[in-house]
Scaffold this active site. Structure first.
Site, PDB file in Angstrom:
ATOM      1  N   GLY A  36      -4.361  -6.174   1.079  1.00 41.47           N
ATOM      2  CA  GLY A  36      -4.292  -5.086   2.049  1.00 41.47           C
ATOM      3  C   GLY A  36      -5.539  -4.229   1.946  1.00 41.47           C
ATOM      4  O   GLY A  36      -6.157  -4.161   0.886  1.00 41.47           O
ATOM      5  N   CYS A  87      -5.408  -1.613  -6.794  1.00 39.46           N
ATOM      6  CA  CYS A  87      -6.008  -1.081  -5.570  1.00 39.46           C
ATOM      7  C   CYS A  87      -7.500  -1.382  -5.605  1.00 39.46           C
ATOM      8  O   CYS A  87      -8.142  -1.176  -6.634  1.00 39.46           O
ATOM      9  CB  CYS A  87      -5.769   0.424  -5.507  1.00 39.46           C
ATOM     10  SG  CYS A  87      -6.479   1.200  -4.053  1.00 39.46           S
ATOM     11  N   LEU A  88      -8.027  -1.876  -4.495  1.00 35.99           N
ATOM     12  CA  LEU A  88      -9.454  -2.217  -4.462  1.00 35.99           C
ATOM     13  C   LEU A  88     -10.330  -0.985  -4.669  1.00 35.99           C
ATOM     14  O   LEU A  88     -11.492  -1.108  -5.035  1.00 35.99           O
ATOM     15  CB  LEU A  88      -9.808  -2.906  -3.136  1.00 35.99           C
ATOM     16  CG  LEU A  88      -9.198  -4.306  -2.930  1.00 35.99           C
ATOM     17  CD1 LEU A  88      -9.444  -4.800  -1.513  1.00 35.99           C
ATOM     18  CD2 LEU A  88      -9.755  -5.300  -3.942  1.00 35.99           C
ATOM     19  N   HIS A 120       1.850   1.068   0.501  1.00 38.49           N
ATOM     20  CA  HIS A 120       0.636   1.395  -0.256  1.00 38.49           C
ATOM     21  C   HIS A 120      -0.505   1.744   0.705  1.00 38.49           C
ATOM     22  O   HIS A 120      -1.197   2.739   0.526  1.00 38.49           O
ATOM     23  CB  HIS A 120       0.280   0.192  -1.140  1.00 38.49           C
ATOM     24  CG  HIS A 120      -1.021   0.283  -1.891  1.00 38.49           C
ATOM     25  ND1 HIS A 120      -1.102   0.136  -3.257  1.00 38.49           N
ATOM     26  CD2 HIS A 120      -2.298   0.490  -1.478  1.00 38.49           C
ATOM     27  CE1 HIS A 120      -2.367   0.253  -3.630  1.00 38.49           C
ATOM     28  NE2 HIS A 120      -3.120   0.454  -2.566  1.00 38.49           N
ATOM     29  N   GLU A 121      -0.674   0.910   1.750  1.00 33.41           N
ATOM     30  CA  GLU A 121      -1.784   1.128   2.696  1.00 33.41           C
ATOM     31  C   GLU A 121      -1.564   2.373   3.557  1.00 33.41           C
ATOM     32  O   GLU A 121      -2.512   3.101   3.843  1.00 33.41           O
ATOM     33  CB  GLU A 121      -1.970  -0.103   3.596  1.00 33.41           C
ATOM     34  CG  GLU A 121      -2.339  -1.387   2.870  1.00 33.41           C
ATOM     35  CD  GLU A 121      -3.494  -1.251   1.895  1.00 33.41           C
ATOM     36  OE1 GLU A 121      -4.397  -0.433   2.116  1.00 33.41           O
ATOM     37  OE2 GLU A 121      -3.482  -1.965   0.874  1.00 33.41           O
ATOM     38  N   GLN A 149     -10.859   3.017   3.091  1.00 29.63           N
ATOM     39  CA  GLN A 149     -11.466   2.395   1.906  1.00 29.63           C
ATOM     40  C   GLN A 149     -12.871   1.861   2.155  1.00 29.63           C
ATOM     41  O   GLN A 149     -13.589   1.540   1.216  1.00 29.63           O
ATOM     42  CB  GLN A 149     -10.568   1.266   1.374  1.00 29.63           C
ATOM     43  CG  GLN A 149      -9.246   1.784   0.813  1.00 29.63           C
ATOM     44  CD  GLN A 149      -8.391   0.646   0.298  1.00 29.63           C
ATOM     45  OE1 GLN A 149      -7.635   0.047   1.057  1.00 29.63           O
ATOM     46  NE2 GLN A 149      -8.500   0.338  -0.977  1.00 29.63           N
ATOM     47  N   HIS A 208      -2.699   5.301   1.798  1.00 27.30           N
ATOM     48  CA  HIS A 208      -4.154   5.484   1.897  1.00 27.30           C
ATOM     49  C   HIS A 208      -4.519   6.331   3.120  1.00 27.30           C
ATOM     50  O   HIS A 208      -5.393   7.181   3.058  1.00 27.30           O
ATOM     51  CB  HIS A 208      -4.864   4.131   2.033  1.00 27.30           C
ATOM     52  CG  HIS A 208      -5.216   3.492   0.725  1.00 27.30           C
ATOM     53  ND1 HIS A 208      -6.044   4.075  -0.203  1.00 27.30           N
ATOM     54  CD2 HIS A 208      -4.863   2.304   0.192  1.00 27.30           C
ATOM     55  CE1 HIS A 208      -6.179   3.272  -1.244  1.00 27.30           C
ATOM     56  NE2 HIS A 208      -5.465   2.187  -1.031  1.00 27.30           N
TER      57      HIS A 208
HETATM   58 NI    NI Z   1      -5.208   0.550  -2.302  1.00 28.60          NI
END
Ligand code: NI
Length: 174
Positions: free
Chosen positions: A46, A94-95, A136-137, A51, A140
């Site tokens: 995701g 998480c990236l 989660h997204e 991000q 963000h």
């Molecule tokens: Ni994340």
């Protein structure tokens, strides 16, 4: 299409609230393609526009296994309409927070209303990994990260560790 640079903590942009999209135009479609390319390149499941430093309410997910056919989904202006009382726990990474995994309990099932990349209004009910990933997204898009589930002490420790790691020059042995 292009692979974008993913921003990481403690970048303040990650704490900002993303803005709704009024019209799904050429720029939004290009952004979605870039998000997919960046997500696949980074082996993520995701990715939210914030991000890559773009404060728009757009996210992409694909929770298919490597040996399965891809299941790309782009969600524009996603809104959670319903959450189950039943919860599930996943260890989430998480990236934007390298090398960090945190066990997080979230509602197991969520119902989400969104606009797809063609501008069509849609509604999905998701369960399991997809449900956790979309929650989660969406977090963000509201400036919330998985480390926000931790105590301030633990959170500061992780941010410090990552900042230190980033500042270090490449290590060589000669
Ligand atoms: Ni994340």
């Amino acid at each position: 299409m292009s692979i974008k640079e993913i921003i990481t903590v403690p970048d303040e942009t990650l704490k900002k609230i993303s803005e709704s999209i009024e019209h799904v135009g050429v720029n939004e479609k290009k952004l979605i393609k870039d998000l997919f390319e960046t997500m696949y390149h980074s082996n993520g499941i995701g990715l939210a526009a914030v991000q890559v430093g773009i404060l728009k309410r757009i996210l992409v997910v694909d929770v298919s296994n490597k040996d399965e056919e891809k299941q790309p989904m782009a969600l524009i202006n996603p809104v959670i309409k319903n959450l189950s009382d039943e919860t599930s726990v996943y260890e989430e990474g998480c990236l934007s927070i390298p090398e960090t995994f945190i066990e997080i309990e979230r509602p197991k099932i969520c119902e989400v209303e969104y606009i797809d990349e063609k501008g069509k209004k849609k509604n999905i009910k998701c369960d399991g990994l997809l449900s956790t990933c979309i929650q989660h997204e969406i977090n963000h898009l509201d400036g919330k990260l998985i480390i926000d589930h931790l105590s301030k002490l633990k959170k500061d420790f992780i941010i410090k560790k990552i900042s230190k790691f980033k500042k270090n020059p490449d290590r060589i042995v000669v």
